[in-house]
Each structure stands twice: as C-alpha cells, then as structure tokens.
Design an enzyme around this catalytic site. Structure first.
Site, PDB file in Angstrom:
ATOM      1  CD  GLN A 112      42.076  54.920   4.589  1.00  0.00           C
ATOM      2  OE1 GLN A 112      42.057  53.762   4.817  1.00  0.00           O
ATOM      3  NE2 GLN A 112      41.005  55.880   4.884  1.00  0.00           N
ATOM      4  CE  LYS A 114      39.323  51.518   6.307  1.00  0.00           C
ATOM      5  NZ  LYS A 114      39.617  52.283   5.034  1.00  0.00           N
ATOM      6  CG  ASP A 119      38.021  50.486  -0.096  1.00  0.00           C
ATOM      7  OD1 ASP A 119      37.253  50.190   0.747  1.00  0.00           O
ATOM      8  OD2 ASP A 119      39.169  51.449  -0.151  1.00  0.00           O
TER       9      ASP A 119
END
Ligand code: NAD
Length: 303
Positions: A98, A54, A121
């Site tokens: 994460q 990422k 997200d």
C-alpha cells in the site's frame, strides 16, 4: 445539458459477480484459491481505510487475502525479505504494497522486489515497460478501471482528444499510455502546466487526477465532454469530493463520474481482476493451460 452519471459502483458489482464465478471455476477445476498479500506500513489513516476495503472486497469474491502490517520504522531489509518470502509462496498469487510508504523508504526498491508475476498493482518497472510498448501484463488498477468505465458506457476512445490532469506514476502516466495504446490524442497536464484551461477545453474526454478540490470548473470543460474524476479529497467538513466542480460541470458534460461511487470502486475491482489473472497464470505456468482463457485481460473491452 445534464450529464449522464457513469456509475462505477454498479459496474464494479457487475464485474465482481463475474470475478466471483472465475474464482469458483479456478477453485473447482484447478484446486487453486486466488491469494493476495497486502502489506501495510505505518499508521496512515487513509491507507488503512483503503487496505480494509481491499481485504473486504477479496472476501466478497472468494479471494484469500493476508494483511501483513509493519510499523513505520521497519528496516528496509526486513520489508524486502518479507516480499521475497511472499514471492516464493505458492498460495499468494498477488502482492500489493500500500502506497504511500513512509518517507524514509525507497519506494522503487520495494516495488521492484515484487516478482513480476505477482505485481498485481502493475508498478514494477517490467510491467511499466510492458505498458509502454502496449504489451500489458498487469494494468495499473485505477487507469484500468477508467478504461472499463468508458468501454462499458460505449464511449469510443480512438481518435478522441484526451486531456489528463495529473502525471503521477500510479494514475496520470499509465492512464496516458493506455489512452495512446487505444489511438487517442493525449495531453498530460500537471502542476507546472501554464493555463490548464487551454488544454482541458480541448478534451473530448477529460480525466482528472490531481487531488485538488474544485480544480476543474464548468468553463474549463467543452460542452458534451466526458469527464472522469479520479480525485478523492476529504473536505474539512468531512465530505468526500473529487477534483471537479460536480454540480457545475454536470451542466456542460455529456457524461461524468461521481465521487464517491465512480472510479474508486472500479480501482478495487480491477485489483481483484488482476489477482485472479495472476492465479490463472500461476496454474498455466505450473500445470499447463487447463482452464478456459481468462475473460478480464489487460485493458480490453468488457465483453
Ligand atoms: P500525486 O500527488 O502523486 O500526483 C498528483 C498529480 O497532479 C501530479 O502530477 C501534480 O503535478 C498534479 N497536480 C497537482 N496540483 C495540480 C494543479 N493545480 N493543476 C494541475 N495539476 C496538478 O497523486 P495521485 O496519487 O496521482 O492521486 C491523485 C488524486 O487521485 C488524489 O486525489 C488521490 O486520492 C486520487 N486517487 C484516486 C484513486 C481512485 O481509485 N479513485 C486512486 C489513486 C488516486
């Protein structure tokens, strides 16, 4: 039949070119460089690989990223405080934690601490609610990437039978909601589903996100179906495979995503798109809409 391969790597590259141009435009017209903060907790090797990808992808399109690392035993309050601090940081337009978190952390408390404007997200309750009523703010990246693959390949969704194998909060459930939003008829299966094949065989579009290699065998797939394999599994011999028996299913399906090179690159690409959306909205909120409307919004078709 030999299935057409839906190449997520190549589509991801095309979309990233557009995102790079969007970043340049924001920087030129609004003097804002989109920023993404990535929080990594603990030592999970797979998480570290995902985070590294990422960060690299951000650099590739000109997004400024910051990696913030914590040991496994970071106290919950320290983590929440760090998120609150990032919520106030005008240089960071997106915040990503994460997953999975080490087991003693309260995932909900952590995700809900992220400001809804920076929830790239799309896992905050508010954003999940938006998805339920069809008013998406940030689309969760993996299902968003799947929609882009289908749209780009010209595969219609409306009125189709879609079976989703896997019902997690990050893939299966948002995928089902996005498909319902596009007027598909959706079945969602999970590990307690009895006789999985009776659902998969009905699917015009079969989306598999279970994390079980070879879960989907050719006889479970309708001839001519579109098969999207979200699964990522590392075999003992080191190979990376999805959840679908790729070679066998290729002979029945009309289209299929490979692993690697299918959904995975699109997930990261949609994270970049969401980060640029967040930066654009920041500019609009703080200075008024001085920029062109953004091109990559929600799960709308790629134009
Ligand atoms: P998860 O473990 O949270 O959920 C798995 C889901 O699959 C659950 O609903 C479970 O009930 C169901 N399931 C498990 N075994 C099953 C079986 N035998 N039959 C039917 N259903 C079964 O996993 P997740 O986070 O949703 O991820 C699923 C897979 O997708 C994993 O392989 C993960 O690595 C992969 N993944 C890929 C991407 C990507 O970008 N390609 C992104 C996220 C997750």
């Amino acid at each position: 039949m030999n299935a057409r391969i839906l190449d997520g790597r190549s589509l991801g590259r095309t979309i990233r070119t557009q995102i790079r141009a969007d970043v340049e435009e924001l920087t030129r017209n609004a003097a804002v460089v989109p920023g993404l903060a990535v929080i990594l907790i603990g030592e999970d090797a797979a998480s570290r690989v995902y985070v590294t990808n990422k960060i690299k992808a951000c650099a590739d399109v000109g997004i400024r990223s910051t990696l913030i690392e914590y040991p496994n035993d970071v106290p919950a309050e320290a983590l929440i405080d760090a998120i609150k601090h990032l919520n106030q940081d005008p240089a960071m337009h997106g915040i990503l934690v994460q997953l999975p978190l080490p087991p003693h952390h309260d995932v909900r408390a952590v995700l809900h601490a992220i400001s809804i404007e920076k929830d790239v997200d799309g896992f905050h309750l508010y954003n999940v609610g938006g998805l339920v009523v069809g008013d998406m703010i940030f689309s969760p990246c993996t299902p968003f990437g799947v929609m882009k693959i289908l749209d780009h390949a010209g595969i219609p969704v409306e009125g189709k039978n879609v079976t989703i194998v896997g019902a997690s909060n990050i893939v299966g459930k948002p995928m089902a909601l996005m498909m319902m939003q596009r007027d598909a008829t959706v079945a969602v299966c999970h590990e307690k589903t009895r006789d999985l094949a009776q659902y998969t065989i009905l699917a015009d579009i079969l989306i598999v996100a279970a994390g079980v290699p070879n879960l989907i065998l050719p006889q479970m797939v309708r001839t001519g179906a579109v098969v999207i394999d979200v699964g990522i599994n590392r075999l003992p011999d080191g190979r990376l495979v999805g959840d679908v028996d790729f070679d066998g299913v290729c002979r029945r399906a009309s289209c299929i995503t490979p692993v690697p090179g299918g959904v995975g690159p699109m997930t990261v690409t949609m994270l970049l798109a969401n980060t640029v959306s967040a930066a654009r909205r920041f500019v609009d909120r703080t200075r008024g809409p001085i920029l062109e409307p953004k091109r990559l919004e929600g799960a709308a078709p790629l134009t």
